[in-house]
Scaffold this motif. Structure first.
Motif, PDB file in Angstrom:
ATOM      1  N   GLY A  11      46.704  51.960 -64.239  1.00  0.00           N
ATOM      2  CA  GLY A  11      47.405  50.944 -63.467  1.00  0.00           C
ATOM      3  C   GLY A  11      46.996  50.873 -62.012  1.00  0.00           C
ATOM      4  N   ILE A  12      45.824  51.408 -61.699  1.00  0.00           N
ATOM      5  CA  ILE A  12      45.337  51.402 -60.315  1.00  0.00           C
ATOM      6  C   ILE A  12      44.424  50.188 -60.126  1.00  0.00           C
ATOM      7  CG2 ILE A  12      44.022  52.650 -58.564  1.00  0.00           C
ATOM      8  CD1 ILE A  12      44.850  55.241 -60.017  1.00  0.00           C
ATOM      9  N   MET A  13      44.674  49.440 -59.092  1.00  0.00           N
ATOM     10  CA  MET A  13      43.974  48.180 -58.888  1.00  0.00           C
ATOM     11  C   MET A  13      42.529  48.397 -58.438  1.00  0.00           C
ATOM     12  SD  MET A  13      45.668  46.861 -55.297  1.00  0.00           S
ATOM     13  CE  MET A  13      45.485  47.825 -53.779  1.00  0.00           C
ATOM     14  N   GLY A  14      41.733  47.351 -58.633  1.00  0.00           N
ATOM     15  CA  GLY A  14      40.366  47.354 -58.114  1.00  0.00           C
ATOM     16  C   GLY A  14      39.282  47.438 -59.163  1.00  0.00           C
ATOM     17  N   SER A  15      39.632  47.889 -60.368  1.00  0.00           N
ATOM     18  CA  SER A  15      38.639  47.973 -61.445  1.00  0.00           C
ATOM     19  C   SER A  15      39.368  47.890 -62.776  1.00  0.00           C
ATOM     20  CB  SER A  15      37.860  49.292 -61.358  1.00  0.00           C
ATOM     21  OG  SER A  15      38.724  50.399 -61.558  1.00  0.00           O
ATOM     22  N   GLY A  16      38.596  47.741 -63.840  1.00  0.00           N
ATOM     23  CA  GLY A  16      39.195  47.674 -65.159  1.00  0.00           C
ATOM     24  C   GLY A  16      39.337  46.244 -65.657  1.00  0.00           C
ATOM     25  N   LYS A  17      40.410  45.975 -66.360  1.00  0.00           N
ATOM     26  CA  LYS A  17      40.627  44.674 -67.000  1.00  0.00           C
ATOM     27  C   LYS A  17      41.423  43.730 -66.092  1.00  0.00           C
ATOM     28  CE  LYS A  17      40.783  46.930 -71.546  1.00  0.00           C
ATOM     29  NZ  LYS A  17      41.654  47.252 -72.718  1.00  0.00           N
ATOM     30  N   TRP A  18      41.241  42.441 -66.357  1.00  0.00           N
ATOM     31  CA  TRP A  18      42.028  41.418 -65.656  1.00  0.00           C
ATOM     32  C   TRP A  18      43.419  41.336 -66.292  1.00  0.00           C
ATOM     33  CZ3 TRP A  18      40.282  37.286 -62.183  1.00  0.00           C
ATOM     34  CH2 TRP A  18      38.951  37.423 -61.771  1.00  0.00           C
ATOM     35  N   PHE A  19      44.450  41.553 -65.469  1.00  0.00           N
ATOM     36  CA  PHE A  19      45.820  41.400 -65.963  1.00  0.00           C
ATOM     37  C   PHE A  19      46.588  40.332 -65.189  1.00  0.00           C
ATOM     38  CE2 PHE A  19      44.883  45.606 -67.733  1.00  0.00           C
ATOM     39  CZ  PHE A  19      45.366  45.436 -69.009  1.00  0.00           C
ATOM     40  N   GLY A  20      45.931  39.678 -64.263  1.00  0.00           N
ATOM     41  CA  GLY A  20      46.570  38.603 -63.517  1.00  0.00           C
ATOM     42  C   GLY A  20      45.523  37.765 -62.824  1.00  0.00           C
ATOM     43  N   VAL A  21      45.920  36.582 -62.403  1.00  0.00           N
ATOM     44  CA  VAL A  21      44.995  35.687 -61.704  1.00  0.00           C
ATOM     45  C   VAL A  21      45.665  35.190 -60.421  1.00  0.00           C
ATOM     46  CG1 VAL A  21      43.639  33.567 -61.837  1.00  0.00           C
ATOM     47  CG2 VAL A  21      43.984  34.950 -63.893  1.00  0.00           C
ATOM     48  N   PRO A  22      45.103  35.541 -59.263  1.00  0.00           N
ATOM     49  CA  PRO A  22      45.619  34.993 -58.013  1.00  0.00           C
ATOM     50  C   PRO A  22      44.907  33.678 -57.709  1.00  0.00           C
ATOM     51  CG  PRO A  22      43.957  36.644 -57.537  1.00  0.00           C
ATOM     52  CD  PRO A  22      44.054  36.538 -59.048  1.00  0.00           C
ATOM     53  N   ASN A  23      45.638  32.701 -57.221  1.00  0.00           N
ATOM     54  CA  ASN A  23      44.954  31.451 -56.866  1.00  0.00           C
ATOM     55  C   ASN A  23      45.281  30.997 -55.452  1.00  0.00           C
ATOM     56  OD1 ASN A  23      47.584  30.670 -57.646  1.00  0.00           O
ATOM     57  ND2 ASN A  23      46.839  30.102 -59.675  1.00  0.00           N
ATOM     58  N   TYR A  24      45.780  31.921 -54.660  1.00  0.00           N
ATOM     59  CA  TYR A  24      45.907  31.677 -53.226  1.00  0.00           C
ATOM     60  C   TYR A  24      45.796  33.012 -52.512  1.00  0.00           C
ATOM     61  CZ  TYR A  24      50.787  33.337 -53.489  1.00  0.00           C
ATOM     62  OH  TYR A  24      51.915  34.088 -53.684  1.00  0.00           O
ATOM     63  N   GLY A  25      45.625  32.962 -51.224  1.00  0.00           N
ATOM     64  CA  GLY A  25      45.559  34.167 -50.422  1.00  0.00           C
ATOM     65  C   GLY A  25      46.764  34.248 -49.510  1.00  0.00           C
ATOM     66  N   GLU A  26      46.937  35.399 -48.874  1.00  0.00           N
ATOM     67  CA  GLU A  26      48.030  35.559 -47.920  1.00  0.00           C
ATOM     68  C   GLU A  26      47.707  36.689 -46.959  1.00  0.00           C
ATOM     69  OE1 GLU A  26      51.176  36.307 -50.808  1.00  0.00           O
ATOM     70  OE2 GLU A  26      51.144  38.429 -50.271  1.00  0.00           O
ATOM     71  N   TYR A  27      48.299  36.611 -45.787  1.00  0.00           N
ATOM     72  CA  TYR A  27      48.137  37.676 -44.804  1.00  0.00           C
ATOM     73  C   TYR A  27      49.274  37.587 -43.801  1.00  0.00           C
ATOM     74  CZ  TYR A  27      46.313  34.095 -41.581  1.00  0.00           C
ATOM     75  OH  TYR A  27      46.168  32.982 -40.785  1.00  0.00           O
ATOM     76  N   VAL A  28      49.503  38.673 -43.104  1.00  0.00           N
ATOM     77  CA  VAL A  28      50.570  38.724 -42.103  1.00  0.00           C
ATOM     78  C   VAL A  28      50.013  38.316 -40.752  1.00  0.00           C
ATOM     79  CG1 VAL A  28      52.178  40.246 -40.875  1.00  0.00           C
ATOM     80  CG2 VAL A  28      51.884  40.454 -43.359  1.00  0.00           C
ATOM     81  N   THR A  29      50.731  37.445 -40.089  1.00  0.00           N
ATOM     82  CA  THR A  29      50.316  36.958 -38.775  1.00  0.00           C
ATOM     83  C   THR A  29      51.524  36.942 -37.841  1.00  0.00           C
ATOM     84  OG1 THR A  29      49.077  35.171 -37.686  1.00  0.00           O
ATOM     85  CG2 THR A  29      50.705  34.518 -39.321  1.00  0.00           C
ATOM     86  N   VAL A  30      51.321  36.504 -36.615  1.00  0.00           N
ATOM     87  CA  VAL A  30      52.399  36.434 -35.626  1.00  0.00           C
ATOM     88  C   VAL A  30      52.684  34.960 -35.331  1.00  0.00           C
ATOM     89  CG1 VAL A  30      53.190  37.135 -33.329  1.00  0.00           C
ATOM     90  CG2 VAL A  30      51.597  38.608 -34.605  1.00  0.00           C
ATOM     91  N   TYR A  31      53.888  34.524 -35.643  1.00  0.00           N
ATOM     92  CA  TYR A  31      54.330  33.172 -35.309  1.00  0.00           C
ATOM     93  C   TYR A  31      55.021  33.223 -33.942  1.00  0.00           C
ATOM     94  CZ  TYR A  31      53.720  32.248 -40.325  1.00  0.00           C
ATOM     95  OH  TYR A  31      53.200  32.112 -41.597  1.00  0.00           O
ATOM     96  N   TYR A  32      54.707  32.260 -33.084  1.00  0.00           N
ATOM     97  CA  TYR A  32      55.348  32.289 -31.766  1.00  0.00           C
ATOM     98  C   TYR A  32      55.779  30.905 -31.318  1.00  0.00           C
ATOM     99  CZ  TYR A  32      51.096  30.573 -29.374  1.00  0.00           C
ATOM    100  OH  TYR A  32      50.038  29.812 -28.927  1.00  0.00           O
ATOM    101  N   ASN A  33      56.858  30.888 -30.580  1.00  0.00           N
ATOM    102  CA  ASN A  33      57.443  29.671 -30.032  1.00  0.00           C
ATOM    103  C   ASN A  33      56.718  29.332 -28.732  1.00  0.00           C
ATOM    104  OD1 ASN A  33      59.164  27.916 -28.481  1.00  0.00           O
ATOM    105  ND2 ASN A  33      60.904  28.492 -29.779  1.00  0.00           N
TER     106      ASN A  33
END
Length: 436
Positions: free
Chosen positions: A147-169
């Motif tokens: 169950g460790i990510m990065g190798s092996g079989k495909w068990f899901g498909v991501p179709n967007y990306g995400e990241y943490v950023t800083v929102y400011y007024n």
């Protein structure tokens, strides 16, 4: 995504009701491939005005046009409802045919190890998903036998990306004559300036995921790729009292003492954090790109922008959540087709133009300058191997451990050292279970 924690009783009631309804309705035919199924039961937890919610609604519309004889039973779930009950749900005959699920070792990896998810490797090759996703984005799609990510079989498909950023007024920055900081030192000076004016700088949700991501950003300010690989992929032992995590914990606690983070934020949920920032009550919010489309739609009373956590080369982020097909799905062929629709240009371009981070869009089709800038920023991070995943991924149940631990730092019930001891224990127990 908007992650909401329901009370235990409410969560149990919602789950029981959902399972009962699904059990009564069924998911389609008994054909394992789902080729003759007449119903596709689909669960996800994206808000309808979010970029993902808009795009997935379009995908459902296209799916219905392509399969006029098939009923789509869409059910919106709370993130934490699925997070806490996924094993019970997917181990029952009431599992949906396709669902959105959190990526990482402690979530999708754990379910794949337990045999609850369908191996999608052949479908990934057949539909070309393996060509559309960069190697860094495939990290969260593949899991080995442990169950460790990065190798092996495909068990899901991501179709967007995400990241943490800083929102400011931008209006509040302008009011107090403050500039966007380029370094962590400049960032603290900006926050000192707000505190001096009686303004709490950060809108924080300590009762859910946002606060732990601030702690992780601070730890990453002292980290390199080797640390991330050790922490997330177990390549080497992690010293929880080493410079990276110690800096994250002590600096986070210091930010509370300095008034950057309100002590009552320990009980604030992510949704309330976001709404408070939208209302202009706080000048800064540190959280994920999944808020972006919503802010574009809902923030009307002030100008706003984003900047990456100052000085960091590594940022919390990854592919987006995964479409997974439960092993007990009764409409697998339909589920595969729905996933493929979400990867097509029409849906991917809509995702990008709605404020999301598509993985297979036509760059020329992204018309909004802000959205284009966000996509370019994500591509820059991803291209520089700057995605550091999320702090709660390494161990089952680690999300709740981190929520409780960071709450202790906010309300002062835990010292940084005690916090680090608390989060080290389940991490190391998980390594022992894996024989590492």
């Amino acid at each position: 995504m908007f992650r909401k924690r329901a009370g235990a009783a409410a969560g149990a009631l919602l789950l029981a009701t959902s399972l009962a309804l699904t059990a009564c309705s069924g998911s389609g035919s008994d054909d394992e491939s789902g080729g003759d199924a007449k119903t596709l039961t689909l669960w996800h937890y994206e808000g309808p005005t979010s970029a993902m919610g808009v795009a997935w609604n379009k995908a459902i519309e296209i799916f219905k046009q392509k399969h006029p004889g098939v009923e789509v039973k869409f059910e919106q779930k709370g993130f934490e409802q699925i997070q806490q009950n996924a094993q019970m749900i997917l181990n029952s005959d009431s599992a949906p045919d396709i669902m959105e699920y959190n990526k990482g070792n402690a979530t999708a990896g754990l379910l794949s190890k337990q045999g609850l998810l369908t191996d999608l490797s052949d479908e990934a090759a057949k539909h070309g998903w393996d060509k559309k996703l960069s190697s860094s984005l495939q990290t969260t799609a593949k899991y080995d036998d442990q169950g460790i990510m990065g190798s092996g079989k495909w068990f899901g498909v991501p179709n967007y990306g995400e990241y943490v950023t800083v929102y400011y007024n931008q209006d509040l920055f302008k009011k107090y004559n403050l500039q966007v900081p380029a370094t962590l030192d400049e960032f603290t000076k900006v926050m000192d300036a707000f505190v001096a004016k009686g303004v709490t700088p950060l809108s924080v949700g300590g009762a859910e995921y946002p606060a732990q991501q601030i702690f992780y950003e601070l730890a990453l300010s002292q980290a390199d790729r080797a640390f991330v690989d050790d922490y997330q992929l177990y390549k080497n032992k992690v010293d929880f009292h080493g410079p990276q995590l110690t800096y994250g914990a002590t600096t986070f606690a210091d930010w509370v003492k300095k008034g950057y983070i309100a002590k009552n934020s320990a009980g604030i949920k992510a949704e309330d954090m976001g709404v408070a920032w939208e209302q202009g009550k706080f000048p800064i919010l540190i959280s994920g790109s999944w808020w972006y489309g919503r802010f574009v739609s809902e923030v009307k009373n002030f100008a706003w922008g984003t900047f990456l956590f100052p000085g960091n080369k590594l940022h919390p982020g990854s592919s987006g959540n995964l479409w997974v097909v439960p092993e007990k799905s009764k409409a697998k062929a339909l589920a595969y087709d729905f996933i493929d629709i979400t990867m097509q240009p029409e849906v991917q371009n809509l995702l990008g133009n709605s404020g999301g981070l598509p993985v297979a869009a036509d760059p020329a089709a992204i018309t909004d300058p802000k959205n284009k800038a966000q996509i370019e920023e994500f591509n820059k991070i991803s291209g520089a191997d700057g995605l550091a995943f999320y702090p709660d991924w390494p161990a089952p149940g680690y999300y709740d451990v981190l929520v409780g631990g960071v709450q202790g730092l906010i309300n002062g019930s835990k010292t940084p050292s005690a916090f680090l001891d608390e989060i080290a224990k389940p991490y190391q127990e998980n390594l022992a279970d894996l024989g590492k």
